[in-house]
Every structure is written in C-alpha cells, then in structure tokens.
Motif scaffolding. Structure first.
Motif, PDB file in Angstrom:
ATOM      1  N   PRO A  18       0.292  -1.306   0.472  1.00  0.00           N
ATOM      2  CA  PRO A  18      -0.312  -0.312   0.214  1.00  0.00           C
ATOM      3  C   PRO A  18       1.307   1.272  -0.318  1.00  0.00           C
ATOM      4  O   PRO A  18       1.951   1.513   0.688  1.00  0.00           O
ATOM      5  N   VAL A  19       0.106   2.346  -0.730  1.00  0.00           N
ATOM      6  CA  VAL A  19       1.060   3.668  -0.709  1.00  0.00           C
ATOM      7  C   VAL A  19       0.930   4.464   0.322  1.00  0.00           C
ATOM      8  O   VAL A  19      -0.502   4.454   0.671  1.00  0.00           O
ATOM      9  N   ARG A  20       1.531   4.924   1.151  1.00  0.00           N
ATOM     10  CA  ARG A  20       1.874   5.817   2.149  1.00  0.00           C
ATOM     11  C   ARG A  20       1.713   7.310   1.923  1.00  0.00           C
ATOM     12  O   ARG A  20       2.758   7.347   0.991  1.00  0.00           O
ATOM     13  N   GLU A  21       0.652   8.223   2.663  1.00  0.00           N
ATOM     14  CA  GLU A  21       0.559   9.392   2.219  1.00  0.00           C
ATOM     15  C   GLU A  21       1.486  10.446   3.045  1.00  0.00           C
ATOM     16  O   GLU A  21       1.926  10.091   4.138  1.00  0.00           O
ATOM     17  N   THR A  22       2.182  11.280   2.761  1.00  0.00           N
ATOM     18  CA  THR A  22       3.458  11.672   3.352  1.00  0.00           C
ATOM     19  C   THR A  22       2.129  12.980   4.214  1.00  0.00           C
ATOM     20  O   THR A  22       1.393  13.394   3.886  1.00  0.00           O
ATOM     21  N   GLU A  64      -0.671   6.229  13.061  1.00  0.00           N
ATOM     22  CA  GLU A  64      -1.092   5.410  11.763  1.00  0.00           C
ATOM     23  C   GLU A  64      -0.373   5.381  11.136  1.00  0.00           C
ATOM     24  O   GLU A  64      -0.195   6.005   9.483  1.00  0.00           O
ATOM     25  N   PRO A  65       0.808   4.514  11.708  1.00  0.00           N
ATOM     26  CA  PRO A  65       2.001   3.903  10.767  1.00  0.00           C
ATOM     27  C   PRO A  65       1.875   3.597   9.291  1.00  0.00           C
ATOM     28  O   PRO A  65       2.286   3.762   8.412  1.00  0.00           O
ATOM     29  N   ALA A  66       0.519   2.635   8.932  1.00  0.00           N
ATOM     30  CA  ALA A  66       0.030   2.691   7.677  1.00  0.00           C
ATOM     31  C   ALA A  66       0.171   3.304   6.887  1.00  0.00           C
ATOM     32  O   ALA A  66       0.078   3.104   5.469  1.00  0.00           O
ATOM     33  N   ARG A  67      -0.195   4.444   7.464  1.00  0.00           N
ATOM     34  CA  ARG A  67      -1.433   5.258   6.136  1.00  0.00           C
ATOM     35  C   ARG A  67      -0.271   6.768   5.930  1.00  0.00           C
ATOM     36  O   ARG A  67      -0.091   6.992   5.031  1.00  0.00           O
TER      37      ARG A  67
END
Length: 96
Positions: free
Chosen positions: A4-8, A48-51
């Motif tokens: 999954p792509v994480r947002e900055t 929310e480290p995955a996000r």
C-alpha cells in the motif's frame, strides 16, 4: 501484490517549511508553528503508521524550530548581559 502507498503527512511538510522559514523571515511565528506541527505530525504518524509517512520531515521541522528558539534565547541573553555590563561600567565610572 503491491504494498500500500503511504501518503506524506501534511503536518510534517508544514513543520519542515515553517522550520526553514523560522531561520529566514519569521523567527517567532515560524519556530512556534514548526514545533507545534512537528509534534502533531509525529503523533499522527505514530497512531497510523500504515497510512502516513514523513516522520523525518517532522523531526527536521522540530529540530529547526527548537534550534531557532534556542539561538534566539541565547542572543537575547548575550544582548542583556552586554548592555547590562555597559550600564554597570558607566555607573561605576560615574561614581568615581
């Protein structure tokens, strides 16, 4: 399967920008914004480290903000001691 792509985190970006601005044009407002936004960004990233991504930017903003505060306080201390020393010298010379 793709990861999954994480947002900055936006607060991390704001913290970094404010930290840079605190050294260039906005010393008081920039450092306060960098410190507040940096702490908020790190809290969001930890929750929310995955996000979210951008912990390094948040830390850089915090370092720049706190460094600006420390340099400002040291500068104020030096100015007060310098002019206080001058006042003491002049007072001593006037009493002679």
């Amino acid at each position: 399967m793709q990861a999954p792509v994480r947002e900055t985190n936006a607060m991390a970006v704001i913290s970094l920008i404010a930290g840079i601005l605190s050294w260039i044009v906005l010393p008081i407002i920039g450092s306060a914004a960098a410190i507040v936004c940096g702490h908020m960004a790190r809290a969001q990233i930890r929750r929310e480290p995955a996000r979210y991504d951008g912990d390094g930017m948040a830390i850089a903003g915090l370092v720049l903000g706190w460094a600006s505060v420390i340099v400002g306080l040291l500068t104020l201390l030096v100015v007060v001691l310098f002019f206080g020393g001058l006042a003491a010298v002049f007072a001593f010379a006037a009493n002679q």
